[in-house]
Every structure is written in C-alpha cells, then in structure tokens.
Motif scaffolding. Structure first.
Motif, PDB file in Angstrom:
ATOM      1  N   ALA A 178       0.685  -1.373   0.327  1.00 25.87           N
ATOM      2  CA  ALA A 178      -0.047  -0.503   0.005  1.00 25.87           C
ATOM      3  C   ALA A 178       0.589   1.218   0.145  1.00 25.87           C
ATOM      4  CB  ALA A 178      -0.855  -0.028   0.933  1.00 25.87           C
ATOM      5  N   ALA A 179       2.251   0.655   0.223  1.00 23.25           N
ATOM      6  CA  ALA A 179       2.732   2.510   1.177  1.00 23.25           C
ATOM      7  C   ALA A 179       3.429   2.691  -0.180  1.00 23.25           C
ATOM      8  CB  ALA A 179       3.769   1.860   1.078  1.00 23.25           C
ATOM      9  N   LEU A 180       3.246   1.838  -1.588  1.00 25.00           N
ATOM     10  CA  LEU A 180       3.909   1.999  -3.018  1.00 25.00           C
ATOM     11  C   LEU A 180       2.892   2.768  -3.675  1.00 25.00           C
ATOM     12  CD1 LEU A 180       4.651  -1.957  -4.058  1.00 25.00           C
ATOM     13  CD2 LEU A 180       5.457  -0.425  -2.285  1.00 25.00           C
ATOM     14  N   LEU A 181       1.470   3.371  -3.334  1.00 20.70           N
ATOM     15  CA  LEU A 181       0.906   3.542  -4.443  1.00 20.70           C
ATOM     16  C   LEU A 181       1.117   5.052  -3.880  1.00 20.70           C
ATOM     17  CD1 LEU A 181      -2.510   1.105  -3.158  1.00 20.70           C
ATOM     18  CD2 LEU A 181      -1.303   1.034  -5.481  1.00 20.70           C
ATOM     19  N   ARG A 182       1.879   5.482  -2.811  1.00 18.85           N
ATOM     20  CA  ARG A 182       2.318   6.826  -2.757  1.00 18.85           C
ATOM     21  C   ARG A 182       3.361   7.346  -2.626  1.00 18.85           C
ATOM     22  NH1 ARG A 182      -0.592   4.343   2.470  1.00 18.85           N
ATOM     23  NH2 ARG A 182       1.238   3.877   2.955  1.00 18.85           N
ATOM     24  N   ASP A 183       4.030   5.748  -2.810  1.00 19.73           N
ATOM     25  CA  ASP A 183       6.021   6.480  -3.443  1.00 19.73           C
ATOM     26  C   ASP A 183       6.137   5.631  -4.805  1.00 19.73           C
ATOM     27  OD1 ASP A 183       8.882   7.437  -3.000  1.00 19.73           O
ATOM     28  OD2 ASP A 183       7.913   7.504  -0.939  1.00 19.73           O
ATOM     29  N   GLU A 184       7.078   5.945  -5.086  1.00 18.42           N
ATOM     30  CA  GLU A 184       7.878   5.818  -6.542  1.00 18.42           C
ATOM     31  C   GLU A 184       8.777   5.394  -6.279  1.00 18.42           C
ATOM     32  OE1 GLU A 184       7.158   3.982 -10.525  1.00 18.42           O
ATOM     33  OE2 GLU A 184       5.285   5.414  -9.470  1.00 18.42           O
ATOM     34  N   ASN A 185       9.527   6.085  -5.482  1.00 14.85           N
ATOM     35  CA  ASN A 185      10.592   5.253  -4.512  1.00 14.85           C
ATOM     36  C   ASN A 185      10.565   4.104  -4.188  1.00 14.85           C
ATOM     37  OD1 ASN A 185      12.364   7.185  -5.488  1.00 14.85           O
ATOM     38  ND2 ASN A 185      12.377   8.207  -4.180  1.00 14.85           N
ATOM     39  N   LYS A 186       9.467   4.007  -3.563  1.00 11.29           N
ATOM     40  CA  LYS A 186       9.100   2.810  -2.435  1.00 11.29           C
ATOM     41  C   LYS A 186       9.499   1.738  -3.511  1.00 11.29           C
ATOM     42  CE  LYS A 186       8.287   4.484   2.369  1.00 11.29           C
ATOM     43  NZ  LYS A 186       7.109   5.277   3.496  1.00 11.29           N
ATOM     44  N   LYS A 187       8.460   1.595  -4.660  1.00 14.87           N
ATOM     45  CA  LYS A 187       8.418   1.100  -5.625  1.00 14.87           C
ATOM     46  C   LYS A 187       9.451   0.125  -5.901  1.00 14.87           C
ATOM     47  CE  LYS A 187       4.281   1.575  -8.316  1.00 14.87           C
ATOM     48  NZ  LYS A 187       3.711   2.536  -9.768  1.00 14.87           N
ATOM     49  N   ILE A 188      10.804   0.984  -6.048  1.00 12.60           N
ATOM     50  CA  ILE A 188      11.715   0.748  -6.954  1.00 12.60           C
ATOM     51  C   ILE A 188      12.620  -0.368  -5.522  1.00 12.60           C
ATOM     52  CG2 ILE A 188      14.074   1.395  -7.500  1.00 12.60           C
ATOM     53  CD1 ILE A 188      12.970   4.228  -8.614  1.00 12.60           C
ATOM     54  N   GLU A 189      12.926  -0.084  -4.064  1.00 12.74           N
ATOM     55  CA  GLU A 189      12.946  -0.714  -3.353  1.00 12.74           C
ATOM     56  C   GLU A 189      12.345  -1.807  -3.437  1.00 12.74           C
ATOM     57  OE1 GLU A 189      14.813   3.063  -0.964  1.00 12.74           O
ATOM     58  OE2 GLU A 189      13.146   2.576  -0.454  1.00 12.74           O
ATOM     59  N   PHE A 190      11.040  -1.823  -3.536  1.00 12.14           N
ATOM     60  CA  PHE A 190      10.325  -3.021  -3.130  1.00 12.14           C
ATOM     61  C   PHE A 190      10.035  -4.181  -4.583  1.00 12.14           C
ATOM     62  CE2 PHE A 190       6.373  -5.429  -4.175  1.00 12.14           C
ATOM     63  CZ  PHE A 190       5.563  -6.253  -2.945  1.00 12.14           C
ATOM     64  N   TRP A 191      10.348  -3.537  -5.476  1.00  6.37           N
ATOM     65  CA  TRP A 191      10.782  -4.437  -6.424  1.00  6.37           C
ATOM     66  C   TRP A 191      12.671  -5.293  -6.449  1.00  6.37           C
ATOM     67  CZ3 TRP A 191       8.406  -5.674 -11.262  1.00  6.37           C
ATOM     68  CH2 TRP A 191       9.639  -6.153 -11.900  1.00  6.37           C
ATOM     69  N   LYS A 192      13.642  -4.433  -5.789  1.00  9.92           N
ATOM     70  CA  LYS A 192      14.730  -4.852  -5.533  1.00  9.92           C
ATOM     71  C   LYS A 192      14.682  -5.790  -4.885  1.00  9.92           C
ATOM     72  CE  LYS A 192      18.693  -2.548  -4.505  1.00  9.92           C
ATOM     73  NZ  LYS A 192      18.692  -1.870  -2.532  1.00  9.92           N
ATOM     74  N   ASP A 193      13.575  -5.801  -3.036  1.00  8.77           N
ATOM     75  CA  ASP A 193      13.495  -6.638  -3.138  1.00  8.77           C
ATOM     76  C   ASP A 193      13.101  -7.794  -2.504  1.00  8.77           C
ATOM     77  OD1 ASP A 193      14.596  -4.534  -0.708  1.00  8.77           O
ATOM     78  OD2 ASP A 193      12.508  -3.905   0.015  1.00  8.77           O
ATOM     79  N   LEU A 194      12.164  -7.762  -3.226  1.00 14.83           N
ATOM     80  CA  LEU A 194      11.590  -8.881  -3.992  1.00 14.83           C
ATOM     81  C   LEU A 194      12.902  -9.813  -4.962  1.00 14.83           C
ATOM     82  CD1 LEU A 194       7.762  -8.789  -4.930  1.00 14.83           C
ATOM     83  CD2 LEU A 194       8.968  -9.580  -2.926  1.00 14.83           C
ATOM     84  N   LYS A 195      13.332  -9.331  -5.502  1.00 18.65           N
ATOM     85  CA  LYS A 195      14.133  -9.730  -6.271  1.00 18.65           C
ATOM     86  C   LYS A 195      15.284 -10.781  -5.691  1.00 18.65           C
ATOM     87  CE  LYS A 195      16.318  -8.843 -10.614  1.00 18.65           C
ATOM     88  NZ  LYS A 195      18.063  -8.326 -10.679  1.00 18.65           N
ATOM     89  N   GLU A 196      15.728  -9.940  -4.565  1.00 19.51           N
ATOM     90  CA  GLU A 196      16.314 -10.317  -3.833  1.00 19.51           C
ATOM     91  C   GLU A 196      15.934 -11.791  -3.679  1.00 19.51           C
ATOM     92  OE1 GLU A 196      20.110 -10.178  -1.238  1.00 19.51           O
ATOM     93  OE2 GLU A 196      19.055  -8.559  -2.592  1.00 19.51           O
ATOM     94  N   VAL A 197      14.474 -11.668  -2.778  1.00 16.22           N
ATOM     95  CA  VAL A 197      13.603 -13.263  -2.471  1.00 16.22           C
ATOM     96  C   VAL A 197      14.299 -13.975  -3.034  1.00 16.22           C
ATOM     97  CG1 VAL A 197      11.595 -14.303  -1.896  1.00 16.22           C
ATOM     98  CG2 VAL A 197      12.686 -12.134  -0.866  1.00 16.22           C
ATOM     99  N   VAL A 198      13.792 -13.474  -4.583  1.00 16.45           N
ATOM    100  CA  VAL A 198      13.957 -14.777  -6.095  1.00 16.45           C
ATOM    101  C   VAL A 198      15.113 -16.068  -6.295  1.00 16.45           C
ATOM    102  CG1 VAL A 198      13.032 -15.188  -8.129  1.00 16.45           C
ATOM    103  CG2 VAL A 198      11.472 -14.163  -6.886  1.00 16.45           C
ATOM    104  N   GLU A 199      16.001 -14.577  -5.687  1.00 10.94           N
ATOM    105  CA  GLU A 199      16.975 -14.935  -5.864  1.00 10.94           C
ATOM    106  C   GLU A 199      17.907 -16.031  -4.725  1.00 10.94           C
ATOM    107  OE1 GLU A 199      19.483 -11.296  -7.245  1.00 10.94           O
ATOM    108  OE2 GLU A 199      18.801 -11.007  -8.835  1.00 10.94           O
ATOM    109  N   LYS A 200      16.980 -15.947  -3.514  1.00  7.19           N
ATOM    110  CA  LYS A 200      17.932 -16.174  -2.502  1.00  7.19           C
ATOM    111  C   LYS A 200      16.908 -17.577  -2.109  1.00  7.19           C
ATOM    112  CE  LYS A 200      19.460 -14.982   0.627  1.00  7.19           C
ATOM    113  NZ  LYS A 200      21.628 -15.563   0.539  1.00  7.19           N
TER     114      LYS A 200
END
Ligand code: URA
Ligand code: SF4
Length: 187
Positions: A158-180
């Motif tokens: 829900a925080a991503l809907l308000r903040d574009e930077n958080k979207k990028i970080e969220f994506w990065k974190d999920l990518k990290e999860v998929v790689e792990k």
C-alpha cells in the motif's frame, strides 16, 4: 496449536478473541501454496479483502501481483497471510492487543507451511513477528535469520501506491528474495 489446516481454519471462522470480530464480514485466513518455500505476511484485511475473504485482492495486492509476475513468480506458488484475520475499522493499524490475540494463528500457519523465506510486508508484520526493536526504514532490504528462517522485511504494498521510490526498493527486495529462493533450491 492445530496440526491440520481444517481445524485451524475452523477455529478462526468462529473466533471472537478480539474486538475486530464485531466489524468483519469475512475472516481472511490466508491463501496459496500450503507447502510454499516463500511466505508473505501482511498487516490485515482491507475493505476488498473483508468482502472476498481473501488476502491482497485490492489495489495493493494487484500491485504486488504485478511485481511477482515481472519476476517470473506465480502468486499461487507462495503462501500469503496477515497478522490479523479480521478487518480493522477504517483500515487502521491493528492495535497491540488485537495482534497479540491473533498471532497464534499466524504462528500456526508458519509451522504448517514450513517456509524457508518469510517476506515481512511493512512495519506491522516486522514488529509483530521479529520484535518492536525493529524499524522498517532501517531493516528493509536486509536479511534477518532467526530459528532457521530467512526474513526479508520490505515496504507494505500500500505504501508503494503513494511513493514511486518505494516501488523501486520493493522490487529490488523481491528480486533478492527470488534469487535467494533459487539459490536454496539448488543446494
Ligand atoms: N493489506 C494487508 O496488509 N493485507 C491484505 O490482505 C490486504 C491489504
Ligand atoms: Fe480472532 Fe484474529 Fe479476528 Fe481477532 S482478528 S477476532 S483474534 S481472528
């Protein structure tokens, strides 16, 4: 503690352990692969989730689904649950007594799923699962290992809907999860 899903879900359907029971249309138990290696934990149902009885089906959920799709992960491959199973009025943050009463169910879900990785979506999940000493701003994007489970705290969708930077970080974190996850699968 229940050692099967049917009994656990039945006990929640009739639950009146906290005041959130008075406002719910449906409990939101959780959804997904009950043998998933990756589990996602959110905060609690919103209006759409309360209506449908399913987690993350509203706007925030759709955004999260898109991120998963982009990373080549099917939403049905993971297991998704929340800290509280009944909708807090006006989408407020669950109060500590409500979360405390409800957490046994989530712990039971974690024991049944036996995930290797848990993604903590936002501050409520982080603090209730790992402790109040953790803050989402300083913890997000960093692995925390506890009792054989790898935790990745990240922003609540829900925080991503308000903040574009958080979207990028969220994506990065999920990518990290998929790689792990892929790394663990290879072992
Ligand atoms: N927000 C949450 O934390 N959980 C849901 O299921 C939906 C929105
Ligand atoms: Fe029971 Fe959890 Fe709903 Fe409270 S939020 S009534 S503890 S299921």
């Amino acid at each position: 503690m229940y050692n099967n899903w049917e009994e656990l879900e039945k006990s929640i359907i009739n639950c009146k352990k906290c005041k959130l029971c008075t406002g719910r249309n449906n409990i939101v138990f959780g959804e997904g692969n009950k043998e998933a290696d990756i589990m996602l934990i959110g905060e609690g149902p919103g209006a759409d989730e309360d209506k449908q009885g399913l987690p993350f089906v509203g706007k925030a959920g759709q955004l999260m689904n898109k991120a998963f799709q982009g990373l080549g992960i099917d939403r049905n491959k993971v297991y998704i649950a929340n800290v509280v199973k009944c909708r807090p009025p006006g989408n407020r943050v669950p109060e500590s007594d409500e979360a405390k009463e409800c957490l046994d169910y989530l712990r039971n879900q974690v024991i049944l799923v036996k995930p290797k990785i848990i993604v903590l979506l936002g501050s409520t999940a982080l603090k209730n699962i790992l402790g109040n000493e953790y803050g989402i701003t300083s913890s997000r994007g960093k692995w925390i290992e506890k009792n054989g489970i790898l935790y990745m705290p990240t922003w609540h969708p829900a925080a991503l809907l308000r903040d574009e930077n958080k979207k990028i970080e969220f994506w990065k974190d999920l990518k990290e999860v998929v790689e792990k996850y892929k790394e663990i699968e290879k072992r």
